[in-house]
Design a protein around this motif. Structure first.
Motif, short mmCIF file in Angstrom:
data_model
loop_
_atom_site.label_atom_id
_atom_site.label_comp_id
_atom_site.label_asym_id
_atom_site.label_seq_id
_atom_site.Cartn_x
_atom_site.Cartn_y
_atom_site.Cartn_z
N LEU A 125 -1.62 5.46 -41.92
CA LEU A 125 -0.37 6.08 -41.30
C LEU A 125 0.84 5.66 -42.18
O LEU A 125 1.71 6.44 -42.14
N LEU A 174 1.70 7.89 -45.23
CA LEU A 174 1.81 9.46 -45.14
C LEU A 174 3.07 9.77 -44.98
O LEU A 174 4.08 9.17 -44.73
N GLU A 215 2.34 14.76 -42.21
CA GLU A 215 0.99 14.12 -42.21
C GLU A 215 0.80 12.99 -40.98
O GLU A 215 0.01 12.80 -40.33
N ARG A 216 2.09 12.18 -40.97
CA ARG A 216 2.06 11.12 -40.30
C ARG A 216 2.12 11.52 -38.74
O ARG A 216 1.51 10.95 -37.81
N ARG A 217 2.95 12.67 -38.42
CA ARG A 217 2.86 13.23 -37.11
C ARG A 217 1.46 13.60 -36.69
O ARG A 217 1.06 13.30 -35.80
N GLY A 273 -1.19 12.27 -37.93
CA GLY A 273 -1.94 11.01 -37.66
C GLY A 273 -1.73 10.35 -36.26
O GLY A 273 -2.60 10.00 -35.86
N GLU A 274 -0.64 10.45 -36.06
CA GLU A 274 -0.21 9.75 -34.95
C GLU A 274 -0.65 10.89 -33.45
O GLU A 274 -1.23 10.25 -32.72
N ARG A 329 5.74 -1.88 -35.23
CA ARG A 329 6.57 -0.54 -35.70
C ARG A 329 7.67 -0.30 -34.80
O ARG A 329 7.47 -0.54 -33.32
#
Length: 282
Positions: free
Chosen positions: A18, A21, A25-27, A29-30, A192
């Motif tokens: 995460l 990314l 891509e992070r969105r 992944g989350e 985070r």
């Protein structure tokens, strides 16, 4: 793709990736962390639609996780789904109310198990003894980390007289960090979303020679530059991070510090209760 016995789990791959990314891509992944059963149940086009990303983003995402293809990632997720974990149930398999309660409770339990499987009693005792022996204990946290820093400071005051949480209202960090010494102890929360100044604070602590406990989420790799690094699992069944393990860790640290302080802590606690009763009567 062959899977060795030493290979990390599917969700561990996603969580570890995460921080590296790109935004889309992070969105994704989350979203996958929140609902891993969707990847196990749907094809790439359907997953892209659910996560509001492009199919190309899905392809890049699985490659960044180390899979040769979407089907390889899907196969790995299905293998974990076969273990029976409710985390991998597709969202459509449960009623909305049941899904909300079950997923949140199950995720909290999973986070606790994973967090404390990586923290030893010896490490907890070392931290507690360091706090008791310190000239002063500094507890620091920003944004989401700030309330946990305040909570831990409050609990530690039951047994430790010299404990301060930062930042305080209207104060600068420099006004306090200038006083940090090598016989102090520092607890830094870096959950985070971390702020950039956190790294500068850790660098200042290293320069001062103080012992540091760094408490973060699982998205940060182990930091060898601090004395202790406890990583809390914060995977959630919804849009907010699940901080169950963080609160449990704060409670454990405070309780163990009180226990190891022995009679001195009981005497302080008794005096606090006497004053509380007296002030309440007034």
């Amino acid at each position: 793709m062959a899977r060795s016995s030493q290979e990390r789990s599917f969700l561990a791959r996603v969580r570890n990736a995460l921080p590296t990314l790109h935004p889309a891509e992070r969105r994704l992944g989350e979203f996958v962390c929140d609902f891993p059963g969707e990847l196990a149940s749907y094809d790439a086009q359907e997953l892209a639609k659910f996560a509001s990303v492009s199919k190309a983003t899905v392809s890049r995402f699985v490659r960044r996780l180390g899979y040769d293809s979407y089907e390889a990632a899907r196969k790995h997720a299905r293998e974990e789904q076969a273990t029976g974990s409710r985390l991998f149930l597709p969202a459509s398999a449960l009623e909305p109310s049941e899904r909300s309660l079950a997923l949140n409770l199950d995720q909290g339990k999973v986070n606790l198990d994973r967090t404390f499987s990586a923290i030893t009693q010896t490490q907890v005792d070392e931290v507690a003894r360091a706090i008791l022996a310190a000239r002063k204990t500094w507890v620091i946290g920003f944004r989401a980390s700030h309330p946990f820093a305040d909570y831990l400071r409050w609990q530690l005051t039951q047994v430790v007289e010299q404990v301060v949480s930062l930042p305080g209202g209207g104060e600068t960090l420099g006004e306090h960090l200038v006083s940090v010494r090598d016989n102090d102890c520092m607890v830094v929360f870096g959950l985070r979303r971390r702020v950039a100044i956190t790294e500068q604070i850790l660098a200042q602590a290293r320069e001062s020679g103080t012992r540091v406990l760094y408490i973060t989420d699982e998205g940060l790799d182990p930091d060898p530059t601090v004395t202790w690094h406890f990583r809390c699992c914060t995977l959630a069944a919804g849009p907010l991070f699940n901080h169950t393990a963080v609160m449990a860790l704060c409670h454990l640290l405070a309780m163990r510090t009180i226990e190891l302080a022995g009679e001195a802590s009981r005497g302080r606690l008794r005096r606090i209760e006497v004053l509380n009763d007296r002030l309440e009567e007034l």
